[in-house]
Design a protein around this motif. Structure first.
Motif, PDB file in Angstrom:
ATOM      1  N   GLU A  32      -0.322  -2.398  -9.484  1.00 43.20           N
ATOM      2  CA  GLU A  32      -0.278  -3.473  -8.494  1.00 43.20           C
ATOM      3  C   GLU A  32       0.888  -3.266  -7.540  1.00 43.20           C
ATOM      4  OE1 GLU A  32      -0.186  -6.963 -10.927  1.00 43.20           O
ATOM      5  OE2 GLU A  32      -2.378  -7.097 -11.071  1.00 43.20           O
ATOM      6  N   GLU A  33       2.031  -2.848  -8.059  1.00 42.24           N
ATOM      7  CA  GLU A  33       3.173  -2.523  -7.201  1.00 42.24           C
ATOM      8  C   GLU A  33       2.831  -1.376  -6.266  1.00 42.24           C
ATOM      9  OE1 GLU A  33       6.939  -1.825  -9.071  1.00 42.24           O
ATOM     10  OE2 GLU A  33       6.734  -3.545 -10.405  1.00 42.24           O
ATOM     11  N   LEU A  34       2.165  -0.361  -6.823  1.00 40.67           N
ATOM     12  CA  LEU A  34       1.767   0.802  -6.024  1.00 40.67           C
ATOM     13  C   LEU A  34       0.806   0.391  -4.915  1.00 40.67           C
ATOM     14  CD1 LEU A  34       1.853   3.870  -5.588  1.00 40.67           C
ATOM     15  CD2 LEU A  34       0.027   4.088  -7.300  1.00 40.67           C
ATOM     16  N   ASP A  35      -0.111  -0.495  -5.238  1.00 39.44           N
ATOM     17  CA  ASP A  35      -1.088  -0.967  -4.246  1.00 39.44           C
ATOM     18  C   ASP A  35      -0.368  -1.657  -3.082  1.00 39.44           C
ATOM     19  OD1 ASP A  35      -3.176  -3.021  -3.128  1.00 39.44           O
ATOM     20  OD2 ASP A  35      -4.352  -1.598  -4.290  1.00 39.44           O
ATOM     21  N   GLU A  36       0.571  -2.536  -3.395  1.00 38.99           N
ATOM     22  CA  GLU A  36       1.326  -3.239  -2.346  1.00 38.99           C
ATOM     23  C   GLU A  36       2.126  -2.259  -1.502  1.00 38.99           C
ATOM     24  OE1 GLU A  36       3.720  -6.194  -4.216  1.00 38.99           O
ATOM     25  OE2 GLU A  36       2.008  -7.302  -5.049  1.00 38.99           O
ATOM     26  N   LEU A  37       2.704  -1.248  -2.154  1.00 39.90           N
ATOM     27  CA  LEU A  37       3.498  -0.264  -1.440  1.00 39.90           C
ATOM     28  C   LEU A  37       2.628   0.577  -0.505  1.00 39.90           C
ATOM     29  CD1 LEU A  37       6.197   1.129  -0.953  1.00 39.90           C
ATOM     30  CD2 LEU A  37       5.752   2.556  -2.977  1.00 39.90           C
ATOM     31  N   ILE A  38       1.452   0.976  -0.966  1.00 40.92           N
ATOM     32  CA  ILE A  38       0.546   1.773  -0.131  1.00 40.92           C
ATOM     33  C   ILE A  38       0.119   0.977   1.097  1.00 40.92           C
ATOM     34  CG2 ILE A  38      -1.709   2.918  -0.047  1.00 40.92           C
ATOM     35  CD1 ILE A  38       0.478   4.426  -1.616  1.00 40.92           C
ATOM     36  N   GLU A  39      -0.098  -0.314   0.931  1.00 41.82           N
ATOM     37  CA  GLU A  39      -0.455  -1.151   2.081  1.00 41.82           C
ATOM     38  C   GLU A  39       0.661  -1.146   3.130  1.00 41.82           C
ATOM     39  OE1 GLU A  39      -3.168  -2.685   2.995  1.00 41.82           O
ATOM     40  OE2 GLU A  39      -4.309  -2.112   1.220  1.00 41.82           O
ATOM     41  N   LYS A  40       1.907  -1.151   2.684  1.00 43.09           N
ATOM     42  CA  LYS A  40       3.032  -1.109   3.618  1.00 43.09           C
ATOM     43  C   LYS A  40       3.131   0.269   4.278  1.00 43.09           C
ATOM     44  CE  LYS A  40       5.756  -4.537   1.084  1.00 43.09           C
ATOM     45  NZ  LYS A  40       6.985  -4.778   0.274  1.00 43.09           N
ATOM     46  N   ILE A  41       2.909   1.319   3.500  1.00 40.84           N
ATOM     47  CA  ILE A  41       2.981   2.687   4.021  1.00 40.84           C
ATOM     48  C   ILE A  41       1.915   2.904   5.091  1.00 40.84           C
ATOM     49  CG2 ILE A  41       2.581   5.113   3.395  1.00 40.84           C
ATOM     50  CD1 ILE A  41       3.982   4.440   0.704  1.00 40.84           C
ATOM     51  N   LYS A  42       0.733   2.349   4.885  1.00 39.10           N
ATOM     52  CA  LYS A  42      -0.353   2.473   5.871  1.00 39.10           C
ATOM     53  C   LYS A  42       0.069   1.954   7.242  1.00 39.10           C
ATOM     54  CE  LYS A  42      -4.367   0.830   4.605  1.00 39.10           C
ATOM     55  NZ  LYS A  42      -5.374  -0.008   3.905  1.00 39.10           N
ATOM     56  N   LYS A  43       0.925   0.948   7.261  1.00 40.35           N
ATOM     57  CA  LYS A  43       1.307   0.295   8.509  1.00 40.35           C
ATOM     58  C   LYS A  43       2.589   0.874   9.114  1.00 40.35           C
ATOM     59  CE  LYS A  43      -0.726  -3.971   6.713  1.00 40.35           C
ATOM     60  NZ  LYS A  43      -0.439  -5.326   6.181  1.00 40.35           N
ATOM     61  N   ASP A  44       3.223   1.809   8.413  1.00 38.73           N
ATOM     62  CA  ASP A  44       4.511   2.358   8.860  1.00 38.73           C
ATOM     63  C   ASP A  44       4.301   3.693   9.557  1.00 38.73           C
ATOM     64  OD1 ASP A  44       7.080   3.296   9.208  1.00 38.73           O
ATOM     65  OD2 ASP A  44       7.788   2.591   7.258  1.00 38.73           O
ATOM     66  N   SER A  45       4.365   3.689  10.871  1.00 40.53           N
ATOM     67  CA  SER A  45       4.111   4.914  11.646  1.00 40.53           C
ATOM     68  C   SER A  45       5.243   5.925  11.537  1.00 40.53           C
ATOM     69  CB  SER A  45       3.881   4.549  13.121  1.00 40.53           C
ATOM     70  OG  SER A  45       5.033   3.923  13.658  1.00 40.53           O
ATOM     71  N   GLU A  46       6.374   5.525  10.984  1.00 43.50           N
ATOM     72  CA  GLU A  46       7.504   6.444  10.831  1.00 43.50           C
ATOM     73  C   GLU A  46       7.289   7.436   9.685  1.00 43.50           C
ATOM     74  OE1 GLU A  46      10.198   6.631  12.906  1.00 43.50           O
ATOM     75  OE2 GLU A  46       8.949   5.253  14.077  1.00 43.50           O
ATOM     76  N   GLN A  85      -8.039   5.036  -4.401  1.00 46.72           N
ATOM     77  CA  GLN A  85      -8.846   5.308  -3.210  1.00 46.72           C
ATOM     78  C   GLN A  85      -8.049   5.026  -1.934  1.00 46.72           C
ATOM     79  OE1 GLN A  85     -11.626   6.861  -3.397  1.00 46.72           O
ATOM     80  NE2 GLN A  85     -12.209   6.820  -1.235  1.00 46.72           N
ATOM     81  N   LYS A  86      -7.186   4.028  -1.990  1.00 44.61           N
ATOM     82  CA  LYS A  86      -6.325   3.755  -0.839  1.00 44.61           C
ATOM     83  C   LYS A  86      -5.393   4.932  -0.566  1.00 44.61           C
ATOM     84  CE  LYS A  86      -6.204  -1.311  -1.216  1.00 44.61           C
ATOM     85  NZ  LYS A  86      -5.325  -2.494  -1.389  1.00 44.61           N
ATOM     86  N   ILE A  87      -4.900   5.564  -1.623  1.00 42.33           N
ATOM     87  CA  ILE A  87      -4.050   6.747  -1.468  1.00 42.33           C
ATOM     88  C   ILE A  87      -4.862   7.885  -0.874  1.00 42.33           C
ATOM     89  CG2 ILE A  87      -2.714   8.506  -2.721  1.00 42.33           C
ATOM     90  CD1 ILE A  87      -2.027   6.243  -4.745  1.00 42.33           C
ATOM     91  N   TYR A  88      -6.060   8.084  -1.408  1.00 40.17           N
ATOM     92  CA  TYR A  88      -6.948   9.143  -0.912  1.00 40.17           C
ATOM     93  C   TYR A  88      -7.263   8.941   0.575  1.00 40.17           C
ATOM     94  CZ  TYR A  88     -11.044  12.202  -0.630  1.00 40.17           C
ATOM     95  OH  TYR A  88     -11.943  13.182  -0.258  1.00 40.17           O
ATOM     96  N   ASN A  89      -7.388   7.687   0.985  1.00 45.02           N
ATOM     97  CA  ASN A  89      -7.771   7.369   2.366  1.00 45.02           C
ATOM     98  C   ASN A  89      -6.597   7.318   3.345  1.00 45.02           C
ATOM     99  OD1 ASN A  89     -10.521   7.176   1.824  1.00 45.02           O
ATOM    100  ND2 ASN A  89     -10.405   5.001   1.311  1.00 45.02           N
ATOM    101  N   LEU A  90      -5.380   7.502   2.870  1.00 44.05           N
ATOM    102  CA  LEU A  90      -4.242   7.514   3.784  1.00 44.05           C
ATOM    103  C   LEU A  90      -4.442   8.588   4.848  1.00 44.05           C
ATOM    104  CD1 LEU A  90      -1.150   7.096   1.425  1.00 44.05           C
ATOM    105  CD2 LEU A  90      -1.911   5.479   3.167  1.00 44.05           C
ATOM    106  N   GLU A  91      -4.071   8.290   6.070  1.00 43.72           N
ATOM    107  CA  GLU A  91      -4.257   9.240   7.163  1.00 43.72           C
ATOM    108  C   GLU A  91      -3.219  10.357   7.148  1.00 43.72           C
ATOM    109  OE1 GLU A  91      -4.283   6.823  10.682  1.00 43.72           O
ATOM    110  OE2 GLU A  91      -6.446   6.471  10.520  1.00 43.72           O
ATOM    111  N   ILE A  92      -2.076  10.124   6.507  1.00 47.48           N
ATOM    112  CA  ILE A  92      -1.017  11.129   6.452  1.00 47.48           C
ATOM    113  C   ILE A  92      -1.228  12.051   5.241  1.00 47.48           C
ATOM    114  CG2 ILE A  92       0.677   9.698   7.636  1.00 47.48           C
ATOM    115  CD1 ILE A  92       1.839   8.979   4.880  1.00 47.48           C
TER     116      ILE A  92
END
Length: 255
Positions: A32-46, A85-92
């Motif tokens: 659950e912590e990882l899920d929340e973190l991935i959501e933040k990473i998705k939005k961080d263009s840096e 799946q959210k990790i797999y779908n990350l654009e970076i």
């Protein structure tokens, strides 16, 4: 965060699982912590590259004590599949730095990444069959696509751990390095990726994933053709080609 740590090293994000007493086994609060973190990473263009790892053990499977009495609906709720799946779908680009055990859900987490670099003492496998279940967070889907059907069945049906050498032979990991050099080499890969044009990386990743999922070769080729052509509408394409002609290093803006 209680079970994870996160730091930025330049433009590289580094996630570490921090449950050493449990060999970094994955339980529901951790995911659950990882899920929340991935959501933040998705939005961080840096963040241009993401590394996932842990000290001494990548992740020694899932927390069996938390699953033993689950019914069907509770098992679905416990599953890590949506987060992976959210990790797999990350654009970076994403890199798993595998040290020690990467078993069951831990290996599935590594498989959700684009690259896997392992230390010489890494041990990986899918032991779920020995517990009366099977991989349920992408293992039965991603492993056959990466290794081929027969190799994936070998891992899943026998439920045995394999060495880093064997994992490399099977194509499960991209590279093996000495334990003390693991993060150094992973960071070298990440830094090289940071220098590549972000838009082209993103489109290439999207195109590869689309091509794997598309059963009709002709349509998959059409997807590639269109995505390739679209890149000629980017500033990075103009900069990359002009830099090549002018014999200088390109400066990409991600546009």
């Amino acid at each position: 965060m209680k079970n994870l740590s996160f730091e930025m090293i330049g433009r590289i994000g580094v996630v570490r699982i921090n449950r050493p007493r449990a060999l970094n086994a994955l339980n529901k609060p951790t995911v659950e912590e990882l899920d929340e973190l991935i959501e933040k990473i998705k939005k961080d263009s840096e963040i241009k590259v993401l590394i996932i790892g842990s000290d001494n053990n990548f992740a020694a499977g899932a927390d069996i004590k938390g699953m033993v009495n689950c019914n069907v609906e509770e098992a679905k709720d416990f599953s890590f599949s949506k987060t992976f799946q959210k990790i797999y779908n990350l654009e970076i680009p994403t890199i798993a730095a595998i040290d020690g055990y990467a078993l069951g859900g831990g290996l599935e987490l590594a498989l959700a990444c684009d690259f896997r670099i392992a230390s010489t003492n890494a041990k990986v496998g899918f032991p779920e069959i020995n517990l009366g279940i099977m991989p349920g967070a992408g293992g039965t889907i991603r492993a056959p696509r990466l290794l081929g059907v027969s190799r994936a069945k070998e891992l899943i049906f026998f439920g045995e751990m394999i060495s880093a050498d064997r994992a490399e032979q099977m194509g499960l990991v991209n590279k093996i390095v000495e334990q003390e050099k693991l993060m150094e080499v992973v960071m070298e890969w990440a830094e090289k990726l940071c220098k590549k044009p972000p838009v082209a990386l993103r489109v290439a990743k999207k195109t590869i994933d689309a091509g794997i999922s598309e059963p009709k070769l002709n349509y998959a080729i059409k997807i590639e053709y269109e995505n390739w052509a679209d890149l000629f509408n980017t500033e990075d394409q103009k900069e990359g080609m002009r830099a090549f002609i002018e014999k200088r290093q390109p400066i990409y803006q991600g546009k």
